[in-house]
Scaffold this motif. Structure first.
Motif, PDB file in Angstrom:
ATOM      1  N   ILE A  59       0.857  -1.184   0.000  1.00  0.00           N
ATOM      2  CA  ILE A  59       0.000   0.000   0.000  1.00  0.00           C
ATOM      3  C   ILE A  59       0.894   1.235   0.000  1.00  0.00           C
ATOM      4  N   ASP A  60       0.526   2.236  -0.782  1.00  0.00           N
ATOM      5  CA  ASP A  60       1.283   3.494  -0.852  1.00  0.00           C
ATOM      6  C   ASP A  60       0.883   4.412   0.297  1.00  0.00           C
ATOM      7  N   TYR A  61       1.898   5.003   0.952  1.00  0.00           N
ATOM      8  CA  TYR A  61       1.654   5.860   2.117  1.00  0.00           C
ATOM      9  C   TYR A  61       2.301   7.231   1.961  1.00  0.00           C
ATOM     10  N   ILE A  62       1.641   8.242   2.553  1.00  0.00           N
ATOM     11  CA  ILE A  62       2.175   9.600   2.613  1.00  0.00           C
ATOM     12  C   ILE A  62       1.781  10.208   3.963  1.00  0.00           C
ATOM     13  N   SER A  63       2.654  11.027   4.523  1.00  0.00           N
ATOM     14  CA  SER A  63       2.326  11.752   5.755  1.00  0.00           C
ATOM     15  C   SER A  63       1.614  13.047   5.402  1.00  0.00           C
ATOM     16  N   VAL A  64       0.661  13.473   6.229  1.00  0.00           N
ATOM     17  CA  VAL A  64      -0.026  14.742   5.954  1.00  0.00           C
ATOM     18  C   VAL A  64       0.942  15.918   6.062  1.00  0.00           C
ATOM     19  N   LYS A  65       2.011  15.758   6.816  1.00  0.00           N
ATOM     20  CA  LYS A  65       3.008  16.830   6.881  1.00  0.00           C
ATOM     21  C   LYS A  65       3.698  17.009   5.534  1.00  0.00           C
ATOM     22  N   ASP A  66       3.962  15.915   4.837  1.00  0.00           N
ATOM     23  CA  ASP A  66       4.533  16.006   3.487  1.00  0.00           C
ATOM     24  C   ASP A  66       3.527  16.625   2.522  1.00  0.00           C
ATOM     25  N   LEU A  67       2.270  16.239   2.654  1.00  0.00           N
ATOM     26  CA  LEU A  67       1.220  16.856   1.841  1.00  0.00           C
ATOM     27  C   LEU A  67       1.215  18.365   2.053  1.00  0.00           C
ATOM     28  N   ALA A  68       1.307  18.789   3.320  1.00  0.00           N
ATOM     29  CA  ALA A  68       1.296  20.221   3.641  1.00  0.00           C
ATOM     30  C   ALA A  68       2.496  20.941   3.033  1.00  0.00           C
ATOM     31  N   VAL A  69       3.644  20.285   3.004  1.00  0.00           N
ATOM     32  CA  VAL A  69       4.835  20.887   2.402  1.00  0.00           C
ATOM     33  C   VAL A  69       4.617  21.082   0.900  1.00  0.00           C
ATOM     34  N   PHE A  70       3.988  20.098   0.240  1.00  0.00           N
ATOM     35  CA  PHE A  70       3.672  20.237  -1.182  1.00  0.00           C
ATOM     36  C   PHE A  70       2.705  21.393  -1.418  1.00  0.00           C
ATOM     37  N   VAL A  71       1.680  21.501  -0.569  1.00  0.00           N
ATOM     38  CA  VAL A  71       0.710  22.592  -0.704  1.00  0.00           C
ATOM     39  C   VAL A  71       1.414  23.939  -0.607  1.00  0.00           C
ATOM     40  N   CYS A  72       2.283  24.082   0.394  1.00  0.00           N
ATOM     41  CA  CYS A  72       2.982  25.357   0.584  1.00  0.00           C
ATOM     42  C   CYS A  72       3.994  25.633  -0.524  1.00  0.00           C
ATOM     43  N   ALA A  73       4.581  24.580  -1.077  1.00  0.00           N
ATOM     44  CA  ALA A  73       5.481  24.762  -2.226  1.00  0.00           C
ATOM     45  C   ALA A  73       4.700  25.321  -3.411  1.00  0.00           C
ATOM     46  N   ALA A  74       3.467  24.853  -3.573  1.00  0.00           N
ATOM     47  CA  ALA A  74       2.620  25.373  -4.648  1.00  0.00           C
ATOM     48  C   ALA A  74       2.239  26.829  -4.379  1.00  0.00           C
ATOM     49  N   PHE A  75       1.940  27.163  -3.126  1.00  0.00           N
ATOM     50  CA  PHE A  75       1.629  28.557  -2.784  1.00  0.00           C
ATOM     51  C   PHE A  75       2.820  29.475  -3.081  1.00  0.00           C
ATOM     52  N   GLU A  76       4.007  28.976  -2.791  1.00  0.00           N
ATOM     53  CA  GLU A  76       5.209  29.784  -2.966  1.00  0.00           C
ATOM     54  C   GLU A  76       5.565  29.972  -4.440  1.00  0.00           C
ATOM     55  N   ASN A  77       5.264  28.944  -5.239  1.00  0.00           N
ATOM     56  CA  ASN A  77       5.648  28.997  -6.652  1.00  0.00           C
ATOM     57  C   ASN A  77       4.473  28.533  -7.533  1.00  0.00           C
ATOM     58  N   PRO A  78       3.438  29.386  -7.676  1.00  0.00           N
ATOM     59  CA  PRO A  78       2.245  28.985  -8.436  1.00  0.00           C
ATOM     60  C   PRO A  78       2.543  28.597  -9.875  1.00  0.00           C
ATOM     61  N   GLU A  79       3.522  29.272 -10.489  1.00  0.00           N
ATOM     62  CA  GLU A  79       3.830  28.984 -11.891  1.00  0.00           C
ATOM     63  C   GLU A  79       4.377  27.563 -12.057  1.00  0.00           C
ATOM     64  N   LYS A  80       5.271  27.168 -11.158  1.00  0.00           N
ATOM     65  CA  LYS A  80       5.876  25.830 -11.247  1.00  0.00           C
ATOM     66  C   LYS A  80       4.824  24.731 -11.093  1.00  0.00           C
ATOM     67  N   PHE A  81       3.851  24.974 -10.217  1.00  0.00           N
ATOM     68  CA  PHE A  81       2.864  23.937  -9.897  1.00  0.00           C
ATOM     69  C   PHE A  81       1.565  24.082 -10.685  1.00  0.00           C
ATOM     70  N   ASN A  82       1.497  25.086 -11.553  1.00  0.00           N
ATOM     71  CA  ASN A  82       0.248  25.348 -12.266  1.00  0.00           C
ATOM     72  C   ASN A  82      -0.144  24.184 -13.183  1.00  0.00           C
ATOM     73  N   GLU A  83      -1.407  23.791 -13.072  1.00  0.00           N
ATOM     74  CA  GLU A  83      -1.991  22.716 -13.885  1.00  0.00           C
ATOM     75  C   GLU A  83      -1.301  21.374 -13.652  1.00  0.00           C
ATOM     76  N   HIS A  84      -0.799  21.176 -12.436  1.00  0.00           N
ATOM     77  CA  HIS A  84      -0.187  19.890 -12.088  1.00  0.00           C
ATOM     78  C   HIS A  84      -1.176  19.050 -11.276  1.00  0.00           C
TER      79      HIS A  84
END
Length: 307
Positions: A194-219
């Motif tokens: 089974i594939d696992y992820i921590s919600v803390k890692d999810l939160a880091v991805f969310v904030c990375a997208a907030f910081e760099n909208p262009e890089k994460f746009n339409e991903h």
């Protein structure tokens, strides 16, 4: 481009597991954070306020309250309500649409939404079309993703986590009620990966997208740090806590007799027959350090409720 301390983020679902993790991470990274809540006076909301979040009361069925919450907001984080509710009514989809529409009407530029891994291939699931898998769970998730993609945001990102590691700590009573007695009872086979992820890692991805909208746009990004079996999980928890953990594989009928919710039983069977199958190597391009379950278990050693 605005710096973090110039951006105002609205977090929907801030008192939940994902929303809470995103709120904490965003505050830590210097964003201005507003949280949409039903009641400002709960202990969870007061804790977020103490950490620096601004709380605004709103109701998903009151569009004016949503628009009020989105005044001057640069980006929105949206997380759906519990999937179990969607088998009974249309609440998840209705509320998600209300948030998306209010964000567009309010001129929000960026929208980051969490869904679930494997939504893009639900029609390929064995037995699809027969109603076996509570199909509305999957179609609602996909419909909401499509609504985000087509809404017209300047930047949108959809994050799709696999199984959450915090199910063994924060949600253990719901997911693994026998873990307190040192047992993991499940229809999922002991060696199913089974594939696992921590919600803390999810939160880091969310904030990375907030910081760099262009890089994460339409991903559309499926999230998992590693694949493990329940046998692996039991060994790691045992080693970290010093408590022996036993994995018991139940038949569907045995699980029903144990009183397990039908939704949970089907989810466990789904792990055996389908699975998330996240391409973990693809995530390396984002340069986000992912947490292994061993690291998660060590960091949360005292959160495992085992007698």
């Amino acid at each position: 481009m605005k710096s973090n301390n110039q951006k105002l983020i609205l977090v929907v679902g801030a008192t939940g597991l994902q929303g809470g993790a995103v709120t904490n991470e965003a505050l830590k990274q210097g964003f201005n954070v507003r949280v949409l809540v039903r009641d400002k006076n709960t202990s969870k909301v007061q804790d977020l306020i103490q950490k620096g979040a601004e709380a605004v009361v709103g109701d998903f069925d009151d569009s004016s309250s949503l628009e009020n919450a989105m005044k001057n907001v640069d980006a929105v984080f949206s997380v759906p309500i519990s999937g179990i509710d969607t088998i009974e009514n249309d609440r998840e989809r209705r509320q998600a649409y209300a948030v998306i529409q209010s964000a567009i009407k309010s001129g929000v530029k960026q929208f980051v939404h969490t869904s679930v891994a494997a939504t893009s291939r639900y029609t390929e699931f064995p037995k699809w079309g027969t109603g076996y898998w509570f199909e509305k769970y999957w179609t609602d998730k996909w419909d909401i993703e499509e609504a985000v993609r087509s809404a017209g945001f300047s930047s949108w990102t959809i994050l799709k986590p696999a199984m959450i590691m915090e199910n063994f700590t924060e949600k253990v009573e719901l997911m693994y009620p026998d873990l307190r007695q040192g047992k993991i009872k499940t229809v999922t086979f002991a060696d199913t990966q089974i594939d696992y992820i921590s919600v803390k890692d999810l939160a880091v991805f969310v904030c990375a997208a907030f910081e760099n909208p262009e890089k994460f746009n339409e991903h559309n990004i499926e999230l998992a740090a590693e694949s493990l079996s329940y046998k692996d999980i039991a060994e790691i928890i045992s080693k970290v806590t010093g408590k022996e953990i036993e994995v018991s594989t139940l038949s569907i009928e045995e699980s029903k007799r144990e009183g397990t919710h039908p939704f949970s039983i089907l989810g466990q069977e789904w792990d055996n027959l389908v699975g998330y199958n996240v391409d973990i190597n693809l995530l390396k391009t984002y340069n986000v350090k992912l947490t292994s379950f061993k690291e998660f278990a060590k960091a949360n050693k005292n959160q495992f409720k085992i007698d």
